[in-house]
Each structure stands twice: as structure tokens, then as C-alpha cells.
Design a protein around this motif. Structure first.
Motif, mmCIF file in Angstrom:
data_model
loop_
_atom_site.group_PDB
_atom_site.id
_atom_site.type_symbol
_atom_site.label_atom_id
_atom_site.label_comp_id
_atom_site.label_asym_id
_atom_site.label_seq_id
_atom_site.Cartn_x
_atom_site.Cartn_y
_atom_site.Cartn_z
ATOM 1 N N ARG A 208 0.928 -1.060 0.061
ATOM 2 C CA ARG A 208 -0.157 0.277 0.150
ATOM 3 C C ARG A 208 0.881 1.261 0.087
ATOM 4 N N HIS A 209 2.035 1.186 0.634
ATOM 5 C CA HIS A 209 2.772 2.303 0.944
ATOM 6 C C HIS A 209 4.166 2.373 0.055
ATOM 7 N N GLY A 210 4.257 1.261 -0.775
ATOM 8 C CA GLY A 210 5.695 1.065 -1.480
ATOM 9 C C GLY A 210 6.662 1.157 -0.619
ATOM 10 N N LEU A 211 6.684 0.505 0.595
ATOM 11 C CA LEU A 211 7.872 0.503 1.445
ATOM 12 C C LEU A 211 8.904 -0.556 1.060
ATOM 13 N N HIS A 212 8.425 -1.421 -0.054
ATOM 14 C CA HIS A 212 9.686 -2.372 -0.567
ATOM 15 C C HIS A 212 10.283 -1.578 -1.660
ATOM 16 N N LEU A 213 9.845 -0.396 -2.092
ATOM 17 C CA LEU A 213 10.427 0.406 -3.338
ATOM 18 C C LEU A 213 11.276 1.681 -2.866
ATOM 19 N N ALA A 214 10.663 2.205 -1.887
ATOM 20 C CA ALA A 214 11.425 3.465 -1.672
ATOM 21 C C ALA A 214 11.272 3.837 -0.119
ATOM 22 N N PRO A 215 12.069 4.747 0.458
ATOM 23 C CA PRO A 215 12.214 5.188 1.752
ATOM 24 C C PRO A 215 10.796 5.780 2.434
ATOM 25 N N GLY A 216 10.564 5.446 3.513
ATOM 26 C CA GLY A 216 9.432 5.873 4.434
ATOM 27 C C GLY A 216 9.249 5.137 5.491
ATOM 28 N N GLU A 217 8.311 5.662 6.500
ATOM 29 C CA GLU A 217 7.849 4.867 7.717
ATOM 30 C C GLU A 217 6.637 5.247 7.760
ATOM 31 N N GLN A 218 5.779 4.111 8.236
ATOM 32 C CA GLN A 218 4.432 4.325 8.354
ATOM 33 C C GLN A 218 3.898 3.471 9.645
ATOM 34 N N PRO A 219 3.228 4.097 10.435
ATOM 35 C CA PRO A 219 2.648 3.270 11.528
ATOM 36 C C PRO A 219 1.192 2.766 11.181
ATOM 37 N N PHE A 220 0.721 1.716 11.916
ATOM 38 C CA PHE A 220 -0.524 1.064 11.487
ATOM 39 C C PHE A 220 -1.042 0.422 12.803
#
Length: 197
Positions: A114-126
Motif C-alpha cells: 500500500r505504501h510502496g515501502l519495498h520500493l522507496a524510503p518511508g516509515e508508516q505506523p499501523f
């Protein structure tokens, strides 16, 4: 047309194995899986997972068999943020977008995609609707996924829940290859399905 995947993981945390048959469409997936484990007790798990747009969980159906008998869970998300388990409201997980089936590497895929975290930098809380195995109890679980860097075949993403941390390896399609302390992938197959997801 949907892309099909079949993955088998050795689930070291349960001293068992899991195989998932997955169809991935534009922003959604369907999967069915079988797992066997011996920790914390011998069990069999059968599940069916369906997501809607943006990889948001729509339904997770799970059956568990142990020496004490069988259990069934029908976990549903209404698309407006409300959840039920076997028809009973679950207000403590309202607002969650994802289920998280315990000891199941597949359910780490939806938030990563959903957040493309396997492709680009980022941090997401769930907030997750976390399902304990093999008792199938549903509890809220607050988790954070952090992209740590690309690899030759995908990326490393840090999974954190409370004091627990693990740096997972994902492939380029957003599926778990290695979950240190929990599971590692033994085999992978990819193809195409002629019907949509």
C-alpha cells in the motif's frame, strides 16, 4: 488478468511450514493458505484472505485444528473502518486497514504494498487486527514499518511492535523472503491467472 504466486515458508517460530497460493491484481490480492506448526502446540491452519482496493483487508476466514478441537474465525472489515469477528463487533480494532495473522509471513505484504515501502524510503505506523494462532483471538496491535534500504532483489523493512523489532527482507514484488526469528522462504513460483482479482 491477475498474477499468481505460490510461496512456501519454513516457519521457525512455530517449528512448522506454510504454503500460500496468491493472486495479485491491480491494488488487491486474494490468497489461500495452509500451515502446520508444533509450537506452542501441534496445530493445522487453513485460511482464505481477500482484500479490496489499495490492499485493504475485506475478509479473513481461518480454521484451526488442535488436540482440543477445531475453531473458526470469520473476520470482516466493512470498508468504513469497522470490524466484526464471527458477526460480533470489534470496536478495539476499528480504524485498522489490515489483518495480521499470527505466524503468517503473507500478511506483512499488504501494508508494504500500500505504501510502496519495498520500493522507496518511508516509515508508516499501523493499527492491525492481529489474530493469535492457534486460538484465533483477535487483538489490536500497533506496528511500524520502516524502509531501511534496497537490496539486489528487493528491500529490507524494519517491523516494530512494542519492544519487538525485526528487519525483514522483501522481494521486489513486496513479499517476505526472510523474517528473522519467525520465517524464511523456501520456494517461490510465479505465473499468470486468466481471471481477475
Amino acid at each position: 488478468m491477475a498474477d499468481s504466486r505460490v510461496f512456501t515458508w519454513e516457519v521457525t517460530e512455530s517449528s512448522g511450514y506454510e504454503t500460500s497460493w496468491i493472486e495479485v491484481g491491480r491494488g488487491s490480492l486474494r490468497a489461500r493458505g495452509r500451515a502446520v506448526g508444533t509450537v506452542p502446540e501441534p496445530y493445522w491452519i487453513t485460511y482464505e484472505l481477500e482484500t479490496c482496493e489499495d490492499f485493504v483487508t475485506r475478509q479473513l476466514r481461518v480454521s484451526a485444528e488442535t488436540a482440543f478441537g477445531s475453531r473458526e474465525l470469520d473476520l470482516r472489515h466493512d470498508g468504513a473502518g469497522r470490524w466484526t469477528a464471527n458477526g460480533e463487533p470489534l470496536p478495539e480494532v476499528d480504524g485498522a486497514l489490515d489483518c495480521d495473522l499470527g505466524l503468517c509471513p503473507l500478511t506483512n505484504t499488504m501494508p508494504a504494498l500500500r505504501h510502496g515501502l519495498h520500493l522507496a524510503p518511508g516509515e508508516q505506523p499501523f493499527l492491525m487486527a492481529w489474530v493469535s494462532v492457534p486460538d484465533l483471538t483477535v487483538r489490536p496491535s500497533r506496528q511500524t514499518y520502516t524502509h531501511l534500504g534496497r537490496t539486489e532483489g528487493g528491500a529490507h523493512i524494519r517491523y516494530a511492535a512494542g519492544d519487538y523489532r525485526s528487519d525483514l527482507e522483501f522481494d521486489a514484488d513486496g513479499f517476505v523472503v526472510d523474517y528473522p526469528g519467525m520465517a524464511r522462504r523456501l520456494s517461490a513460483w510465479a505465473g499468470s491467472a486468466t481471471h481477475g482479482v
